[in-house]
Design an enzyme around this catalytic site. Sequence first.
Site, PDB file in Angstrom:
ATOM      1  N   ASP A 164      -3.536 -47.523 -49.643  1.00 19.49           N
ATOM      2  CA  ASP A 164      -2.266 -46.944 -49.195  1.00 19.49           C
ATOM      3  C   ASP A 164      -1.148 -47.974 -49.267  1.00 19.49           C
ATOM      4  O   ASP A 164      -0.042 -47.691 -49.748  1.00 19.49           O
ATOM      5  CB  ASP A 164      -2.394 -46.442 -47.757  1.00 19.49           C
ATOM      6  N   PHE A 165      -1.408 -49.160 -48.759  1.00 16.75           N
ATOM      7  CA  PHE A 165      -0.361 -50.180 -48.735  1.00 16.75           C
ATOM      8  C   PHE A 165      -0.032 -50.694 -50.137  1.00 16.75           C
ATOM      9  O   PHE A 165       1.133 -50.951 -50.457  1.00 16.75           O
ATOM     10  CB  PHE A 165      -0.776 -51.337 -47.822  1.00 16.75           C
TER      11      PHE A 165
END
Length: 412
Positions: A164-165
């Site tokens: 996600d990051f």
Amino acid sequence: MYDLLGDLSIIEASSFVASPTAGLYCAQMGAEVIRVDHKEGGLDYDRYLLTSEGRSLAWENLNRAKKSVALDLRSGEGRELLVELSARTGNLITNLPEKSFLSHEAVAARRPDLVSVRIMGWHDGRQAMDFTVNAASGYPLMCGPEEWDTDTAPPVNQVLPAWDFITGAYCAFALLAALRHRERTGEGSEVRVPLGDVAIGTLANSGAMAEMLYRGGNRERLGNAIWGAFGRDFRSRDGVRFMVAALTEKQWTGLVRAFAAEDRIAALEQDLGVRFADGDRPRFEHRHALFALFQGAAEARDWNDLAAAMAAQGCTFERYRTAHEAANDPVLVGDNPLFAETRDNPSGFAYPAPRSFANIPERAAAAPKPAPFLGQHTEEILAERLGLSSTAIGKLVDRDIARCSDKDRNYA
């Protein structure tokens, strides 16, 4: 916080981690990021863990420095307002489905040079989350104790939603690349970034995919050892666990000196017929013998003594901390110019918050800005961007199409 993107405005219609991260990184560089949520908050508005006041600390930190607009996105009128805001602004970050009311086509019909960045699940339209794409990537089956069988032992998931990051960071980059293209050509762009492609593409970029194809099988589990180089966790006499890594000749030589292991290393080299200073390969291939040697040396000394010796030799090392210890560490946080104490958070809880990870030596970094209350900027944005009068906005609020700040929201 830096004002490098002070002339850039972005509409963000998103939830969870990847999409808000893209907006966060742009906001930390000075962009005006306007997050538009459903009037009761997006899917991540009450993301665990909640404070006793009912505020999500995850939401609070992923939305720092942004503005917040709250609309009834289940109504046609509320959706129309979001589409028009996106068209007027011309720059959009979202993880809403492409076939939704906020499709690139729908917004570009009003703004042909629209730049939209859309985070997807998989490239073929299937849904995905960080932890599901991680399962597909192969990485969880590389993790775990070395004695576990590669093919039959269980996977080990990572705690951090890393994909996600990484996806959020890549989307911020992709947005700026598309904006650069528009500056040169006047053309808009629809940029789609599948979370699954970021995971499997990173596997390829790291060389691991080619490695698996070349070897015709899976990589063995290594526990806490570093693949292809010398590095592992050790434990001192007084029970402190720490990690060391030696990928260069200087790092290796320093580590040997810090552990006062010169004679034992020389004897092992003679027995094995190798020279460990020659590179990663001999150190990795004979890692078990080296690990036993270094662990024996570590067990004979206390942590403070070892840490001082490794620091004096310029070694690459760090002791293990719990997350709570890290949050209270003076070196990592307290005396780190990355952080500044924030007291005006929606949660009412005061704590250190990070500035932009990048620092520019000749520019002073402003303090991190707080997250908004949900709907805090609804009136401001509808007036400034859509030219709505206070009367028109008041009618939207009266009909619950738009909502203002939830600062006084009752969580009882």
